[in-house]
Design a protein around this motif. Structure first.
Motif, PDB file in Angstrom:
ATOM      1  N   UNK A   1       0.877  -1.082  -0.004  1.00 21.13           N
ATOM      2  CA  UNK A   1      -0.144  -0.108  -0.082  1.00 21.13           C
ATOM      3  C   UNK A   1       0.885   1.348   0.224  1.00 21.13           C
ATOM      4  N   UNK A   2       0.290   2.463  -0.673  1.00 19.90           N
ATOM      5  CA  UNK A   2       1.404   3.533  -0.857  1.00 19.90           C
ATOM      6  C   UNK A   2       0.320   4.708  -0.104  1.00 19.90           C
ATOM      7  N   UNK A   3       1.103   5.486   0.531  1.00 17.68           N
ATOM      8  CA  UNK A   3       0.484   6.773   1.056  1.00 17.68           C
ATOM      9  C   UNK A   3       1.284   8.030   0.793  1.00 17.68           C
ATOM     10  N   UNK A   4       0.718   8.915   0.033  1.00 20.61           N
ATOM     11  CA  UNK A   4       1.469  10.109  -0.493  1.00 20.61           C
ATOM     12  C   UNK A   4       1.073  11.050   0.622  1.00 20.61           C
TER      13      UNK A   4
ATOM     14  N   UNK B   1      -0.100  13.722 -12.969  1.00 14.83           N
ATOM     15  CA  UNK B   1      -1.193  12.839 -12.920  1.00 14.83           C
ATOM     16  C   UNK B   1      -1.415  12.316 -11.246  1.00 14.83           C
ATOM     17  N   UNK B   2      -0.291  12.097 -10.685  1.00 15.51           N
ATOM     18  CA  UNK B   2      -0.376  11.685  -9.182  1.00 15.51           C
ATOM     19  C   UNK B   2      -0.946  12.722  -8.312  1.00 15.51           C
ATOM     20  N   UNK B   3      -0.665  14.059  -8.607  1.00 13.00           N
ATOM     21  CA  UNK B   3      -1.156  15.104  -7.998  1.00 13.00           C
ATOM     22  C   UNK B   3      -2.695  15.265  -8.323  1.00 13.00           C
ATOM     23  N   UNK B   4      -3.051  15.050  -9.191  1.00 12.92           N
ATOM     24  CA  UNK B   4      -4.541  14.974  -9.514  1.00 12.92           C
ATOM     25  C   UNK B   4      -5.140  13.726  -8.680  1.00 12.92           C
ATOM     26  N   UNK B   5      -4.528  12.374  -8.742  1.00 15.19           N
ATOM     27  CA  UNK B   5      -5.006  11.462  -7.946  1.00 15.19           C
ATOM     28  C   UNK B   5      -5.198  11.775  -6.727  1.00 15.19           C
ATOM     29  N   UNK B   6      -3.972  12.225  -6.235  1.00  9.91           N
ATOM     30  CA  UNK B   6      -3.905  12.404  -4.726  1.00  9.91           C
ATOM     31  C   UNK B   6      -4.837  13.495  -3.974  1.00  9.91           C
TER      32      UNK B   6
ATOM     33  N   UNK C   1      -5.689   2.493  -6.316  1.00  7.45           N
ATOM     34  CA  UNK C   1      -5.237   1.653  -7.438  1.00  7.45           C
ATOM     35  C   UNK C   1      -4.615   2.443  -8.578  1.00  7.45           C
ATOM     36  N   UNK C   2      -5.013   3.631  -8.562  1.00  5.60           N
ATOM     37  CA  UNK C   2      -4.628   4.681  -9.731  1.00  5.60           C
ATOM     38  C   UNK C   2      -3.453   4.991  -9.206  1.00  5.60           C
TER      39      UNK C   2
ATOM     40  N   UNK D   1      -1.445   3.718  -7.215  1.00  3.25           N
ATOM     41  CA  UNK D   1      -0.229   2.415  -7.456  1.00  3.25           C
ATOM     42  C   UNK D   1       0.192   2.126  -8.945  1.00  3.25           C
ATOM     43  N   UNK D   2      -0.709   2.326  -9.866  1.00  2.12           N
ATOM     44  CA  UNK D   2      -0.313   2.315 -11.149  1.00  2.12           C
ATOM     45  C   UNK D   2       0.548   3.347 -11.805  1.00  2.12           C
ATOM     46  N   UNK D   3       0.652   4.654 -10.977  1.00  4.64           N
ATOM     47  CA  UNK D   3       1.190   5.667 -11.629  1.00  4.64           C
ATOM     48  C   UNK D   3       2.499   5.536 -10.788  1.00  4.64           C
ATOM     49  N   UNK D   4       2.627   5.236  -9.649  1.00  3.07           N
ATOM     50  CA  UNK D   4       3.888   4.877  -8.966  1.00  3.07           C
ATOM     51  C   UNK D   4       4.639   3.927  -9.676  1.00  3.07           C
ATOM     52  N   UNK D   5       4.064   2.890 -10.118  1.00  6.40           N
ATOM     53  CA  UNK D   5       4.362   1.704 -10.567  1.00  6.40           C
ATOM     54  C   UNK D   5       5.477   2.233 -11.985  1.00  6.40           C
ATOM     55  N   UNK D   6       4.710   2.907 -12.578  1.00  5.87           N
ATOM     56  CA  UNK D   6       5.183   3.455 -13.836  1.00  5.87           C
ATOM     57  C   UNK D   6       6.343   4.246 -13.643  1.00  5.87           C
TER      58      UNK D   6
END
Length: 261
Positions: free
Chosen positions: A1-4, A110-115, A124-125, A127-132
């Motif tokens: 799990x990720x937490x920004x 994109x991470x800023x938008x999702x966060x 999940x979004x 996670x996908x962006x961080x993986x990329x």
């Protein structure tokens, strides 16, 4: 799990900017520079160029500063128990050059938008962006060869594959990168395993297949949209690469996806 905890892009600071946390953060910190900067690495202050990434693990000393002028970076402070981060073969606290900083910056956006928005699939979004993002960091760190030119070569290849119908010539491509034609052909082939002109042709043929199978354009119109000003030349080259004339290909494969041929 990720937490920004916090993420920012294009953070801008004056020339006297210093970031000094001797005990580090209790979590991960990822910094991507957009201007030159000085970093404390292995007991010494070293200068690094723009477009470098540096990953700090929890409780690691953090020290970096502006380098003679305004300092700009993207940065991300976060926690994660994902192995693609904790087991990533990246150095901690040591900057390395990015092959495609523009792509990484877009991922930050994109991470800023999702966060910032509590959407249904936020976790999940992210996670996908961080993986990329970490895939891109790994590609950059383990990439060997023409690092100084790689980003510009990548931009050129993206332009070719996005707009194959443009009037591409070796001299035009070389001039855009301020390289000699011979040197461009050498490093392009060594970097991507294909010559720049072969890349142009492959991209045109791929686009032609799409038009032939999923459009109502005539063969002459397809040729024009794919960068050919001579229909006969288009037909010869298409057959050379596919084994079929455009008309025969269209009849034979009308009900199949273009990428299966």
């Amino acid at each position: 799990m990720n937490q920004i905890y916090y993420i920012e892009t294009d953070a801008t600071h004056e020339s006297n900017f210093v970031f000094d946390i001797p005990q580090g953060h209790p979590c991960w910190l990822l910094v991507i520079t957009k201007t030159p900067a000085q970093f404390w690495v292995n007991g010494h202050l070293k200068e690094y160029p723009a477009h470098c990434a540096v990953l700090y693990e929890a409780h690691q000393k953090i020290y970096y500063r502006a380098c003679g002028g305004q300092y700009v970076n993207d940065w991300l402070r976060f926690s994660s128990d994902e192995t693609y981060i904790s087991k990533a073969t990246l150095p901690f606290g040591v900057p390395f050059a990015l092959d495609d900083p523009e792509y990484c910056s877009k991922l930050f956006e994109l991470l800023i938008v999702e966060h910032n928005f509590n959407r249904d699939y936020k976790e999940s979004s992210v996670d996908c962006l961080l993986r990329t993002l970490f895939n891109k960091l790994l590609e950059s760190y383990h990439h060997e060869g023409f690092r100084a030119q790689y980003y510009n070569l990548l931009k050129l290849r993206t332009a070719i594959q996005t707009n194959p119908g443009e009037h591409w010539t070796v001299s035009k491509m070389a001039q855009s990168l301020q390289l000699s034609a011979g040197y461009l052909q050498s490093i392009y082939k060594k970097t991507f395993g294909i010559s720049c002109i072969e890349d142009v042709i492959n991209s045109r043929i791929r686009l032609a297949k799409e038009y032939l199978l999923h459009n109502t354009l005539s063969i002459a119109e397809v040729a024009f949209h794919c960068g050919y000003h001579n229909v006969e030349h288009f037909c010869r080259q298409f057959k050379q690469f596919t084994g079929l004339t455009p008309g025969k290909f269209q009849v034979t494969n009308r009900n199949l996806p273009a990428d299966s041929n």
